[in-house]
Scaffold this motif. Sequence first.
Motif, PDB file in Angstrom:
ATOM      1  N   ARG A 160       0.845  -1.204   0.000  1.00 55.48           N
ATOM      2  CA  ARG A 160       0.000   0.000   0.000  1.00 55.48           C
ATOM      3  C   ARG A 160       0.876   1.249   0.000  1.00 55.48           C
ATOM      4  O   ARG A 160       0.607   2.217  -0.700  1.00 55.48           O
ATOM      5  CB  ARG A 160      -0.929   0.020   1.220  1.00 55.48           C
ATOM      6  CG  ARG A 160      -2.151  -0.851   1.099  1.00 55.48           C
ATOM      7  CD  ARG A 160      -3.286  -0.351   1.991  1.00 55.48           C
ATOM      8  NE  ARG A 160      -2.882  -0.076   3.352  1.00 55.48           N
ATOM      9  CZ  ARG A 160      -2.845  -0.983   4.320  1.00 55.48           C
ATOM     10  NH1 ARG A 160      -3.175  -2.240   4.067  1.00 55.48           N
ATOM     11  NH2 ARG A 160      -2.491  -0.645   5.539  1.00 55.48           N
ATOM     12  N   ASN A 161       1.948   1.202   0.784  1.00 53.38           N
ATOM     13  CA  ASN A 161       2.859   2.344   0.859  1.00 53.38           C
ATOM     14  C   ASN A 161       3.543   2.583  -0.491  1.00 53.38           C
ATOM     15  O   ASN A 161       3.692   3.730  -0.936  1.00 53.38           O
ATOM     16  CB  ASN A 161       3.909   2.101   1.939  1.00 53.38           C
ATOM     17  CG  ASN A 161       4.823   3.296   2.130  1.00 53.38           C
ATOM     18  OD1 ASN A 161       4.374   4.402   2.413  1.00 53.38           O
ATOM     19  ND2 ASN A 161       6.130   3.084   1.968  1.00 53.38           N
ATOM     20  N   HIS A 189       1.060   4.101  -2.774  1.00 55.60           N
ATOM     21  CA  HIS A 189       0.838   5.477  -2.343  1.00 55.60           C
ATOM     22  C   HIS A 189       1.923   6.384  -2.936  1.00 55.60           C
ATOM     23  O   HIS A 189       1.627   7.457  -3.477  1.00 55.60           O
ATOM     24  CB  HIS A 189       0.868   5.540  -0.813  1.00 55.60           C
ATOM     25  CG  HIS A 189       0.274   6.791  -0.248  1.00 55.60           C
ATOM     26  ND1 HIS A 189      -0.819   6.790   0.583  1.00 55.60           N
ATOM     27  CD2 HIS A 189       0.616   8.092  -0.402  1.00 55.60           C
ATOM     28  CE1 HIS A 189      -1.130   8.031   0.920  1.00 55.60           C
ATOM     29  NE2 HIS A 189      -0.262   8.844   0.338  1.00 55.60           N
ATOM     30  N   GLN A 190       3.177   5.932  -2.844  1.00 56.54           N
ATOM     31  CA  GLN A 190       4.287   6.714  -3.383  1.00 56.54           C
ATOM     32  C   GLN A 190       4.171   6.875  -4.896  1.00 56.54           C
ATOM     33  O   GLN A 190       4.426   7.952  -5.446  1.00 56.54           O
ATOM     34  CB  GLN A 190       5.618   6.036  -3.037  1.00 56.54           C
ATOM     35  CG  GLN A 190       5.966   6.075  -1.560  1.00 56.54           C
ATOM     36  CD  GLN A 190       7.298   5.405  -1.284  1.00 56.54           C
ATOM     37  OE1 GLN A 190       8.271   5.615  -1.986  1.00 56.54           O
ATOM     38  NE2 GLN A 190       7.331   4.569  -0.258  1.00 56.54           N
ATOM     39  N   GLU A 248      -6.904   4.674   1.861  1.00 58.23           N
ATOM     40  CA  GLU A 248      -6.468   3.290   1.842  1.00 58.23           C
ATOM     41  C   GLU A 248      -7.413   2.416   2.662  1.00 58.23           C
ATOM     42  O   GLU A 248      -7.923   2.843   3.699  1.00 58.23           O
ATOM     43  CB  GLU A 248      -5.044   3.169   2.414  1.00 58.23           C
ATOM     44  CG  GLU A 248      -3.997   3.970   1.657  1.00 58.23           C
ATOM     45  CD  GLU A 248      -2.618   3.864   2.278  1.00 58.23           C
ATOM     46  OE1 GLU A 248      -2.427   3.003   3.174  1.00 58.23           O
ATOM     47  OE2 GLU A 248      -1.708   4.620   1.878  1.00 58.23           O
TER      48      GLU A 248
END
Length: 212
Positions: A17-18, A21-22, A35
């Motif tokens: 997810r991170n 996101h980036q 999220e």
Amino acid sequence: METGYRIIIADDHPLFRNALHQAVELAITGAELQEVDSIDNLMRLLSEVDEVDLLLLDLKMPGASGFSGLALLRNQYPDLPVVIVSASEEPAVVQQAMRFGALGFIPKSAPMRTLVSALNTILEGDPWFPEGISLDHAPEDNIAERLASLTPQQFKVLTMLSEGLLNKQIAYELAVSEATVKAHVTAIFRKLNVKNRTQAVIALSQLEGGEL
């Protein structure tokens, strides 16, 4: 690209997810990112917001297995732009995502540069799929289309049937009468063109097949 997009990332792995996101932040400036880590939380969020410009959906997370989550979303939110992000890169999986109406399919193995490029392509209105995949060569899948015709409640009943629950137990879980459950089951059989629970569960298992 600078926009006011609202984008939802649905994946139960915090690290990925991170990463997504980036990638979104690199591709789009000023996007509102939200999220979720399960299908239940995703459905709850979708019911609370007015409009979503893009959903990045993992195929396998709590509440979904295989294409069951995508089928449910396409049923309840047919206009929602969905891009599949999956660990599976098999052509048959990508083609199935196409057939269910996904706007794109991004393998989890894709480098950040590819993620950013894919997101830009999709948000500009064009689909993005791995090279060499064509919908023209996707096999017909009447079962998938029939499953997608179920209402959200019917889909939930079918999922519970696959878990081995009896009508009385399903009625209790959904807080409805047993007669209502029977009506749902009858409608499920009719829409899937099956004669019994076993055949209905087999149809669902085809949708959920494989480690995606």
